[in-house]
Design a protein around this motif. Structure first.
Motif, PDB file in Angstrom:
ATOM      1  N   ARG A   1      -1.995 -15.784  -5.465  1.00 53.64           N
ATOM      2  CA  ARG A   1      -1.191 -16.236  -4.487  1.00 53.64           C
ATOM      3  C   ARG A   1      -0.631 -14.929  -4.082  1.00 53.64           C
ATOM      4  NH1 ARG A   1       2.470 -20.145  -8.085  1.00 53.64           N
ATOM      5  NH2 ARG A   1       1.665 -18.391  -9.456  1.00 53.64           N
TER       6      ARG A   1
ATOM      7  N   TYR B   1       1.484 -17.793   4.900  1.00 55.70           N
ATOM      8  CA  TYR B   1       0.560 -19.132   5.137  1.00 55.70           C
ATOM      9  C   TYR B   1      -0.645 -19.091   4.083  1.00 55.70           C
ATOM     10  CZ  TYR B   1      -2.594 -22.610   7.514  1.00 55.70           C
ATOM     11  OH  TYR B   1      -3.380 -23.771   7.777  1.00 55.70           O
TER      12      TYR B   1
ATOM     13  N   ARG C   1       0.820 -20.173   0.746  1.00 54.68           N
ATOM     14  CA  ARG C   1       0.986 -21.464   0.770  1.00 54.68           C
ATOM     15  C   ARG C   1      -0.151 -22.332   0.460  1.00 54.68           C
ATOM     16  NH1 ARG C   1       4.923 -20.174   4.606  1.00 54.68           N
ATOM     17  NH2 ARG C   1       3.724 -21.025   6.399  1.00 54.68           N
TER      18      ARG C   1
ATOM     19  N   GLN D   1      -1.304 -21.860  -3.282  1.00 56.09           N
ATOM     20  CA  GLN D   1      -0.443 -22.547  -3.996  1.00 56.09           C
ATOM     21  C   GLN D   1      -0.640 -24.054  -4.074  1.00 56.09           C
ATOM     22  OE1 GLN D   1       2.214 -22.020  -6.667  1.00 56.09           O
ATOM     23  NE2 GLN D   1       1.305 -23.716  -6.853  1.00 56.09           N
TER      24      GLN D   1
ATOM     25  N   GLN E   1       8.447 -16.418  -1.773  1.00 50.05           N
ATOM     26  CA  GLN E   1       8.212 -17.638  -2.131  1.00 50.05           C
ATOM     27  C   GLN E   1       8.731 -18.007  -3.779  1.00 50.05           C
ATOM     28  OE1 GLN E   1       4.266 -19.047  -0.957  1.00 50.05           O
ATOM     29  NE2 GLN E   1       4.486 -18.051   1.309  1.00 50.05           N
TER      30      GLN E   1
END
Length: 393
Positions: free
Chosen positions: A52, A58, A61, A64, A113
């Protein structure tokens, strides 16, 4: 024959799309020129990195969401697909960007994040692993990253699609795609064997061969093919259990663009898989037939030199390989339906790091080609963006 939704390409994206379509109850036929994971395609080999640590939020995400989907697939299939061995970024390149981003950018996104990471310095890296990082190297270690067993993942995705009714036509090549004048009439896909398929909808997931397929529709995208070097090296058995999964960012120096990677040692005698993440002009082409089959000798020499300089216990190269990367100018994927015909979806421009996203990419392709609203916004992957330059032939 009426083939339902036809998926062209049985690599990562094709198998993932077929799996997603089959589980949605859609009749699906996959056309593959050889077999899933064949050595000539971009989905060959046994392993890929999972992470990650992206400079682009972007893609972090997407990673994930993909991790969650891989875990569900592991549980459902009772197969081990991921090894949480971690991933070390290290180097002295600073914030200079690359096709894999950069360490400061990845650190920023990880913080934004709330993803866990460590920041070992050069001395800590050398003390923990059999690595010799540059003296001013910075490090970023994601313990929740790991290795994805790509060949096994292909087998699981394809197997689940077949059990749900998907038909795989291996050793078949598409020689023509035709759109009838009337939109309600099925698309026509002709194979080299002479077989003709009627397709309600079409997914093009052919990697390096994308523009050959789009040419049947009078279209092309801006995409360059890179013949990327990777290799297996023997290592000291006494150190085999200590090699991490790593990616090194160093400044470009002449022909050496400074991006190298490696996997943990495996097998008996132990080998590490390693490679470079750049491609000299002589190993680039716009058509797959133009890619050289043999590795570039200078790049092979640079890889040897890097490993001797920065890894402890490397004994010599066992084998070298070349795989095609389909590269866009912005290093981003293409995943979209054609503006002129939403019945046709395209995935291309894997840029060498798409496999980890397979469950999400497959679901996006399935949603788009069937007209469902995607769970994840695919707007950054549009085929109409300037970097891709979809155009008429």
């Amino acid at each position: 024959m009426n083939a339902g939704i036809v998926v062209v390409g049985g690599g990562m994206a094709g198998c993932a799309a077929a799996w997603a379509l089959a589980e949605a109850g859609e009749a699906c036929t996959v056309v593959e020129s050889a077999h899933p994971g064949n050595p000539g395609g971009g989905s060959s080999g046994t392993s890929r990195m999972f992470r990650r640590m992206y400079s682009d939020p972007y893609y972090a995400r997407l990673a994930q969401a993909s991790l969650d989907a891989w875990r569900r697939l592991e549980a459902d299939s009772r197969s081990t697909l991921l090894d949480d061995c971690g991933l070390l970024f290290f180097g002295d390149r600073g914030a200079e960007d690359s096709i894999e981003g950069n360490i400061p950018g990845a650190r920023r996104v990880m913080r934004e994040q709330s993803l866990p990471f460590d920041e070992p310095d050069a001395a800590s890296i050398a003390a923990r692993w059999p690595l010799k990082p540059p003296g001013k190297a910075e490090g970023l270690f994601e313990a929740t990253a790991g290795t994805l067993y790509s060949r096994r993942a292909l087998e699981v995705m394809a197997g689940r699609a077949v059990r749900a009714g998907t038909v795989f036509l291996n050793n078949e090549t598409v020689v023509a795609v035709r759109r009838p004048a009337r939109r309600r009439q099925p698309l026509e896909v002709t194979l080299k064997s002479g077989r003709a398929l009627e397709a309600d909808r079409l997914v093009l997931a052919a990697g390096a061969w994308t523009n050959r397929l789009l040419a049947h529709l009078g279209l092309r995208v801006r995409m360059e093919l890179w013949g990327m070097l990777w290799a297996y090296y023997a290592v000291d058995p006494a150190l085999a259990a200590h090699y991490p999964q790593w990616f090194c960012f160093t400044p470009p120096r002449g022909a050496d663009e400074g991006l190298y990677y490696g996997f943990p040692a495996d097998g008996s005698p132990p080998l590490i898989k390693t490679g470079v993440d750049w491609c000299p002009p002589g190993m680039r082409a716009t058509d797959p037939d133009g890619l050289p089959a043999a590795p570039d000798t200078e790049v092979a020499r640079l890889l040897d030199s890097f490993l001797r300089t920065h890894l402890v216990g490397v004994r010599g190269c066992v084998s070298r390989h070349v795989s095609p990367y389909a590269m866009t100018t912005d290093n981003g994927f293409i995943l979209d339906t054609l503006p002129s015909d939403p019945r046709i979806a395209v995935f291309a421009g894997d840029c060498g790091h798409a496999f980890k996203f397979a469950p999400v990419l497959g679901r996006l392709l399935a949603d788009l080609v069937t007209g469902r609203r995607p769970a994840i916004d695919p707007a950054p992957l549009r085929i109409t963006r300037t970097a891709v330059a979809l155009s008429a032939v």
